[in-house]
Design an enzyme around this catalytic site. Structure first.
Site, PDB file in Angstrom:
ATOM      1  NE  ARG A   5      -3.724  -2.412   1.932  1.00  0.00           N
ATOM      2  CZ  ARG A   5      -3.337  -3.673   1.935  1.00  0.00           C
ATOM      3  NH1 ARG A   5      -2.106  -3.979   2.263  1.00  0.00           N
ATOM      4  NH2 ARG A   5      -4.169  -4.636   1.629  1.00  0.00           N
TER       5      ARG A   5
ATOM      6  CB  ILE B 212       1.618 -13.644   3.082  1.00  0.00           C
ATOM      7  CG1 ILE B 212       2.117 -12.695   1.973  1.00  0.00           C
ATOM      8  CG2 ILE B 212       0.229 -13.226   3.549  1.00  0.00           C
ATOM      9  CD1 ILE B 212       1.244 -12.706   0.715  1.00  0.00           C
ATOM     10  CG  ASP B 213       7.205 -12.081   4.975  1.00  0.00           C
ATOM     11  OD1 ASP B 213       7.339 -12.613   6.097  1.00  0.00           O
ATOM     12  OD2 ASP B 213       7.028 -10.857   4.817  1.00  0.00           O
TER      13      ASP B 213
ATOM     14  CG  HIS C 211      -3.657 -10.877   5.781  1.00  0.00           C
ATOM     15  ND1 HIS C 211      -3.173  -9.583   5.777  1.00  0.00           N
ATOM     16  CD2 HIS C 211      -4.899 -10.792   6.329  1.00  0.00           C
ATOM     17  CE1 HIS C 211      -4.091  -8.765   6.288  1.00  0.00           C
ATOM     18  NE2 HIS C 211      -5.137  -9.470   6.633  1.00  0.00           N
TER      19      HIS C 211
ATOM     20  CB  SER D 115      -0.823   2.791   8.797  1.00  0.00           C
ATOM     21  OG  SER D 115       0.476   3.242   8.509  1.00  0.00           O
TER      22      SER D 115
END
Ligand SMILES: [Zn+2]
Length: 237
Positions: A35, A104-105, A120, A190
């Site tokens: 984002r 998601i890593d 996620h 954030s």
């Protein structure tokens, strides 16, 4: 006492820290933030990434989904940074009870963290949509076009796409961890992504710490607010 010293003191006095992290934790490992302005959204594709990474798109244009996914979502050379490593160390020392991540890593587990709630999902896990057989990320990378299971079913990443619900047991585990934490450290997020960000309202503990480069909606509730890079902060406590 400066902010880092205050954080060190809070950590020293805590027994069940929960860390809630977002994209900012991984950007310091070289993984782009979806984002942010210079993240994926400003890059040129036929569709916006938010469209490509949706359930509808996966179901209807699976090959195009995987073209983008292989090119942009699999950053397998990334290594854990000082934040991942410090959090794993705090867990080993019995001070931290869980990491909750929107990433998601798999970098928290790579750093040695064991209790990790991946809200996620993870690019490291993939499942056949027909029979449920597991496939690792190497299978996705090495296949071409749409990855298929030996049963003929389409293999799908265990990643929560847009339009998809979070996993119930992951959410309840994360809620329980937050509700029983004495300290909640929010970092690299954030808090704009729901429903993930809504989980922090379950915190009832003593110390709320926010480490983020940009303001968040929870800043006014924080005992300690640190506007610095998170890896840098964790390397100094
Ligand atoms: Zn199958």
């Amino acid at each position: 006492m400066d902010n880092i010293e205050k954080l060190a003191e809070i950590v020293n006095n805590s027994h069940s820290i929960v860390f809630f992290g977002g994209a900012g934790v991984s950007t310091e490992s070289g993984i782009p933030d979806f984002r942010s302005v210079d993240g994926l959204y400003s890059q040129q594709w036929d569709y916006p990434p938010e469209t490509i990474l949706s359930h509808t798109f996966f179901m209807s244009k699976t090959e195009e989904f995987y073209r983008f996914y292989r090119a942009k979502m699999l950053c397998l050379d990334a290594k854990p940074n000082a934040a991942h490593l410090k959090l794993a160390q705090l867990e080993k020392e019995g001070k931290l009870s869980a990491v909750i991540t929107q990433n998601i890593d798999g970098l928290h587990q790579a750093a040695g963290s064991r209790k990790v709630y991946e809200l996620h999902g993870s690019v490291l896990r993939n499942y056949c949509t027909k029979c449920g057989k597991f496939y690792d990320v190497r299978y996705i990378i090495d296949s071409e076009g749409v990855p298929k299971c030996e049963c003929g079913g389409i293999v799908k990443p265990d990643v929560v796409l847009y339009e998809e619900a979070l996993d119930d047991s992951t959410v309840s585990g994360a809620v329980n961890a937050i509700a029983s934490a004495d300290t909640l450290i929010i970092g690299g997020t954030s808090l704009n992504v729901y429903p993930a960000a809504g989980l922090i309202r379950y915190f009832r503990g003593e110390h709320l710490v926010i480490i983020n480069m940009a303001p968040t909606q929870m800043d006014k509730n924080a005992e300690l607010l640190i506007c610095e890079r998170i890896g840098e902060v964790f390397s100094r406590i």
